[in-house]
Design an enzyme around this catalytic site. Structure first.
Site, mmCIF file in Angstrom:
data_model
loop_
_atom_site.group_PDB
_atom_site.id
_atom_site.type_symbol
_atom_site.label_atom_id
_atom_site.label_comp_id
_atom_site.label_asym_id
_atom_site.label_seq_id
_atom_site.Cartn_x
_atom_site.Cartn_y
_atom_site.Cartn_z
ATOM 1 N N GLU A 69 0.879 -1.412 -0.133
ATOM 2 C CA GLU A 69 -0.116 -0.081 -0.165
ATOM 3 C C GLU A 69 0.953 1.131 -0.068
ATOM 4 O OE1 GLU A 69 -3.768 0.160 1.781
ATOM 5 O OE2 GLU A 69 -3.188 1.963 3.011
ATOM 6 N N TYR B 44 -6.708 7.129 -0.068
ATOM 7 C CA TYR B 44 -7.513 8.330 -0.354
ATOM 8 C C TYR B 44 -7.933 9.307 0.791
ATOM 9 C CZ TYR B 44 -11.546 10.869 -2.796
ATOM 10 O OH TYR B 44 -12.247 11.883 -3.499
ATOM 11 N N ALA C 174 -19.918 2.858 4.313
ATOM 12 C CA ALA C 174 -19.453 2.469 2.969
ATOM 13 C C ALA C 174 -20.491 1.872 2.187
ATOM 14 C CB ALA C 174 -18.102 1.369 3.613
ATOM 15 N N LYS D 187 -22.657 -5.225 4.358
ATOM 16 C CA LYS D 187 -21.834 -4.618 3.418
ATOM 17 C C LYS D 187 -21.128 -5.521 2.102
ATOM 18 C CE LYS D 187 -17.542 -2.959 4.893
ATOM 19 N NZ LYS D 187 -16.683 -1.917 5.584
HETATM 20 P P1 FAD Z 1 -18.233 1.311 7.434
HETATM 21 O O1 FAD Z 1 -18.146 -0.142 6.919
HETATM 22 O O2 FAD Z 1 -19.358 2.231 6.892
HETATM 23 O O3 FAD Z 1 -18.298 0.948 8.986
HETATM 24 C C1 FAD Z 1 -18.013 2.122 9.841
HETATM 25 C C2 FAD Z 1 -18.822 1.786 11.262
HETATM 26 O O4 FAD Z 1 -20.168 1.815 10.958
HETATM 27 C C3 FAD Z 1 -18.439 0.429 11.927
HETATM 28 O O5 FAD Z 1 -18.541 0.580 13.197
HETATM 29 C C4 FAD Z 1 -19.590 -0.355 11.306
HETATM 30 O O6 FAD Z 1 -20.025 -1.511 12.090
HETATM 31 C C5 FAD Z 1 -20.665 0.693 11.112
HETATM 32 N N1 FAD Z 1 -21.793 0.314 10.236
HETATM 33 C C6 FAD Z 1 -21.643 -0.082 9.114
HETATM 34 N N2 FAD Z 1 -22.721 -0.128 8.356
HETATM 35 C C7 FAD Z 1 -23.705 0.331 9.471
HETATM 36 C C8 FAD Z 1 -25.140 0.461 9.175
HETATM 37 N N3 FAD Z 1 -25.853 0.188 8.011
HETATM 38 N N4 FAD Z 1 -25.955 0.934 10.466
HETATM 39 C C9 FAD Z 1 -25.053 1.123 11.495
HETATM 40 N N5 FAD Z 1 -23.893 0.923 11.651
HETATM 41 C C10 FAD Z 1 -23.146 0.590 10.439
HETATM 42 N N6 FAD Z 1 -9.459 5.999 5.516
HETATM 43 C C11 FAD Z 1 -9.315 6.958 4.646
HETATM 44 O O7 FAD Z 1 -9.482 8.206 4.573
HETATM 45 N N7 FAD Z 1 -8.771 6.781 3.539
HETATM 46 C C12 FAD Z 1 -8.339 5.437 2.963
HETATM 47 O O8 FAD Z 1 -7.707 5.358 1.929
HETATM 48 C C13 FAD Z 1 -8.483 4.240 3.988
HETATM 49 N N8 FAD Z 1 -8.147 3.043 3.652
HETATM 50 C C14 FAD Z 1 -8.407 2.047 4.638
HETATM 51 C C15 FAD Z 1 -8.015 0.849 4.152
HETATM 52 C C16 FAD Z 1 -8.258 -0.409 5.201
HETATM 53 C C17 FAD Z 1 -7.944 -1.827 4.659
HETATM 54 C C18 FAD Z 1 -8.883 -0.184 6.233
HETATM 55 C C19 FAD Z 1 -9.014 -0.993 7.337
HETATM 56 C C20 FAD Z 1 -9.334 1.221 6.473
HETATM 57 C C21 FAD Z 1 -9.044 2.454 5.825
HETATM 58 N N9 FAD Z 1 -9.063 3.590 6.130
HETATM 59 C C22 FAD Z 1 -9.060 4.690 5.283
HETATM 60 C C23 FAD Z 1 -9.951 4.011 7.253
HETATM 61 C C24 FAD Z 1 -11.507 3.888 7.288
HETATM 62 O O9 FAD Z 1 -12.046 4.684 6.444
HETATM 63 C C25 FAD Z 1 -12.064 4.071 8.754
HETATM 64 O O10 FAD Z 1 -11.633 2.935 9.456
HETATM 65 C C26 FAD Z 1 -13.545 4.436 8.524
HETATM 66 O O11 FAD Z 1 -13.938 4.777 10.214
HETATM 67 C C27 FAD Z 1 -14.443 3.418 8.402
HETATM 68 O O12 FAD Z 1 -14.452 2.943 7.028
HETATM 69 P P2 FAD Z 1 -15.504 1.577 6.847
HETATM 70 O O13 FAD Z 1 -15.164 1.842 5.284
HETATM 71 O O14 FAD Z 1 -14.709 0.660 7.420
HETATM 72 O O15 FAD Z 1 -16.872 2.091 7.304
#
Ligand code: FAD
Length: 291
Positions: free
Chosen positions: A17, A49, A127, A167
């Site tokens: 990465e 990003y 997400a 998701k």
């Molecule tokens: P989600 O999947 O939306 O989850 C976030 C929280 O909401 C979790 O607690 C989940 O359980 C909860 N949740 C999900 N769906 C629901 C729903 N429908 N109702 C209620 N609760 C829900 N950040 C950046 O800014 N740029 C990057 O490039 C980046 N790359 C990453 C790569 C990896 C492999 C990882 C692990 C993280 C990365 N991050 C990055 C950090 C990430 O953006 C954060 O951890 C962020 O807080 C959560 O993103 P997520 O996509 O996992 O969110």
């Protein structure tokens, strides 16, 4: 090449990465560093990003450059929180125009100033909203994040895995994990998600800690548990940069070997624009990877 096809192959793979520059002046340095990593021929490279939009405009430039110059498949990250439908739709168009087919669909961290905002008014809350949109917008291979030690906002692991499954069912092709420093946490997590019916490939994410200052930042960012074995290493070598770097690379290598030995085929390294660290890890695994 779609990453999901690469993941179903029987051979072991290692991916790296990188992150885009924060300013225009650092663009050339970052470009050179990412090209050095691409020369190591990883199975793919991901480009992060900036959630706040800070570094986001360079993500595609770096991803396209690596792909076109070195033939390394790339995975462009995209976040959606605090973005509008228009911005995201424009970004998706740009991703398509750059011929990038692999997208890591993320929510992004919630900026502190929006912490108390009325979230029902947001275009994107999770997400999954972005994943649905990408699924409709084209034939993308979609990755998403998962958290062996629970996402910091989740009440408990049961709830975290419930939303993870939702998701994945929305169209995720593979998952990449948050960093962890104790492989048993990953094995327990895999057992639980498989039991919950999540069957897509999971790529463990390994962060080589190569200087003592990184430790605090990594824990703050990920909430990761630091095993005593790792703490002792930082205690002993933290004040000697060269020794800490060597020990951190060895620790990450050891984690990766253990993962491969226990049946994991694909490992992602958070190589943080450090070609020397990426090269040393790849070299440590040369006979294991068979290249
Ligand atoms: P989600 O999947 O939306 O989850 C976030 C929280 O909401 C979790 O607690 C989940 O359980 C909860 N949740 C999900 N769906 C629901 C729903 N429908 N109702 C209620 N609760 C829900 N950040 C950046 O800014 N740029 C990057 O490039 C980046 N790359 C990453 C790569 C990896 C492999 C990882 C692990 C993280 C990365 N991050 C990055 C950090 C990430 O953006 C954060 O951890 C962020 O807080 C959560 O993103 P997520 O996509 O996992 O969110």
């Amino acid at each position: 090449m779609k990453i999901k096809d690469l993941l179903t192959s029987n051979t072991l793979s290692l991916s790296f990465e990188v992150f885009p520059p924060k300013t225009e002046t650092s663009f050339e340095n970052v470009k050179t560093a990412t090209e050095e990593i691409a020369k190591l021929k990883p199975s793919f490279m991901s480009v992060t990003y900036g959630a706040g939009g800070g570094t986001s405009k360079y993500t595609l430039q770096i991803a396209k450059n690596i792909k076109e110059l070195y033939g390394v498949p790339t995975l462009a990250h995209l976040t959606c929180v605090s973005s509008t439908k228009e911005t995201v739709s424009q970004k998706i168009k740009e991703i398509k125009a750059a011929n990038i087919t692999n997208v890591m669909a993320l929510r992004g961290d919630i900026p502190p100033e929006l912490e108390n905002d009325d979230r029902t008014k947001w275009d994107y809350r999770y997400a999954i909203d972005l994943i649905r949109e990408l699924k409709e917008a084209g034939d993308f291979c979609i990755g998403a994040a998962c958290y062996p030690e629970i996402h910091p906002e989740s009440k408990n692991q049961h709830e975290d895995i419930f939303y993870l499954k939702e998701k994945v069912n929305a169209g995720v092709d593979f998952l990449t994990t948050q960093m962890f420093f104790d492989n048993n946490l990953l094995y327990n997590f895999l057992y639980k998600i498989r039991e919950a019916g999540i069957t897509v490939p999971v790529i463990p994410g390994i962060m080589p800690i190569t200087n003592a200052n990184q430790v605090e930042r990594a824990i703050k960012l990920s909430g990761s548990f630091m095993p005593q074995r790792f703490k002792s290493l930082v205690d002993k070598f933290g004040s000697d940069p060269a020794a800490m770097k060597q020990a951190g690379i060895a620790y990450a290598t050891d984690q990766i070997i253990d993962l491969y030995a226990n049946g994991i085929k694909n490992v992602h390294v958070y190589s943080m624009n450090k070609p020397d660290v990426a090269a040393k890890i790849k070299n440590n695994l040369s006979d294991i990877l068979g290249k």
